[in-house]
Design an enzyme around this catalytic site. Sequence first.
Site, short mmCIF file in Angstrom:
data_model
loop_
_atom_site.label_atom_id
_atom_site.label_comp_id
_atom_site.label_asym_id
_atom_site.label_seq_id
_atom_site.Cartn_x
_atom_site.Cartn_y
_atom_site.Cartn_z
N CYS A 52 0.92 -1.14 -0.03
CA CYS A 52 -0.03 0.06 0.01
C CYS A 52 0.99 1.38 -0.13
O CYS A 52 1.91 1.30 1.11
CB CYS A 52 -0.90 0.02 1.13
SG CYS A 52 -1.70 -1.43 1.45
N CYS A 92 -10.33 0.26 18.98
CA CYS A 92 -9.85 -0.30 18.02
C CYS A 92 -8.57 -0.93 18.18
O CYS A 92 -7.61 -0.16 18.61
CB CYS A 92 -10.28 0.65 16.72
SG CYS A 92 -11.56 1.36 16.70
N CYS A 125 -13.48 -3.30 18.06
CA CYS A 125 -13.25 -3.27 16.55
C CYS A 125 -11.61 -3.75 16.28
O CYS A 125 -10.84 -3.13 16.80
CB CYS A 125 -13.37 -1.97 16.16
SG CYS A 125 -13.19 -1.78 14.18
N CYS A 185 -16.96 -1.63 9.20
CA CYS A 185 -16.14 -0.25 9.23
C CYS A 185 -15.58 -0.32 7.95
O CYS A 185 -14.63 -0.88 7.84
CB CYS A 185 -15.51 0.08 10.57
SG CYS A 185 -14.64 1.52 10.46
N ARG A 257 -16.59 8.79 10.01
CA ARG A 257 -15.80 9.01 11.24
C ARG A 257 -14.49 9.89 10.44
O ARG A 257 -13.99 9.65 9.55
CB ARG A 257 -15.04 7.90 11.60
CG ARG A 257 -16.08 6.39 12.28
CD ARG A 257 -15.37 5.45 12.80
NE ARG A 257 -16.17 4.46 13.33
CZ ARG A 257 -16.98 4.47 14.50
NH1 ARG A 257 -16.56 5.50 15.13
NH2 ARG A 257 -17.75 3.50 14.82
#
Length: 320
Positions: A52, A92, A125, A185, A257
């Site tokens: 990425c 999270c 999460c 999410c 968010r």
Amino acid sequence: MKTLTELRSLYSQPLLELVAQASDVHRQNRGYGDIQKCALLSIKTGGCPEDCAYCPQSAHYDTPVSRQPLLTVEEVRQAAEQAKAAGATRFCMGAAWRSPPKEGPEFERVLEMIRTVRSLGLEACVTLGMLTPDQARRLKEAGLTAYNHNLDTSRQFYSNIVTTRTYDDRLATLRAVSQAGISVCCGGIIGMGESIDDRLMMLVELSQLQPPPESIPINCLIPIPGTPLEKAPPVSVTELVRLIAVARITFPKSRIRLSAGRDRLSQEAQILCFLAGADSIFYGEKLLTASNPDIQEDEHLLTAIGPIAEKQKNHCGNIA
């Protein structure tokens, strides 16, 4: 399901009219008194085999982020307790994996982390990479509230950012998560060189998910030295606000968010994002590896918003 033509029409309105429309949708479906504070912890850092272009945890790039092994359950418990004491209602956890180990002590440890976080009365999460349906089922059984797995951008632009997995790989994990009964999410990152249409097409993709995502993170790229996007220019505040407003109108019941890059926004810019429909922030000085406004700054921000937000600070959200 929305179309690109519909979202272009929304996006291209005069800014104040767009924000007013989004504000009406927000008041009717969620309300400005409910701004969720989430804490984020990297439980396994660096060494990820994915490429990425935005990520300092990729093993493909020489970045300031050093590798750290999977944390212990006790380390996670302590961090979650601190987050809860500071007012967070969702905790999270992110691990730099392409996908988590299918079996064995590390995956079992993650399951125990989830159980521990839930035992504290917090939503849990995780973002662990790509999942099999069986892994999703086991995460659900451990009590997982939500799974974060961002699409990042449009299908058309995706290969400019990631080559080690496909867009359909991402969607397959989202299906496994949803079928296991875990809330999805899923959002993206702006400022990677994509077009406005790429941002809107990401929302079109999200609108095809059934049910729609429970929450949609909108991240502004944080350029990190050593990554291919280290020199990417910042996105304007108005572009960010427009995207948040379109997301709010498109997903009236989802949390929007306001995520990475918030430390680069003024208090006034963040308030405009809330007016346009954002209703969640990550709370604490650090995201997975990037900086974030400190807790004192966010206390000032929430105080500036007004008495309703002050009430929310002391009685944070519902635990689903």
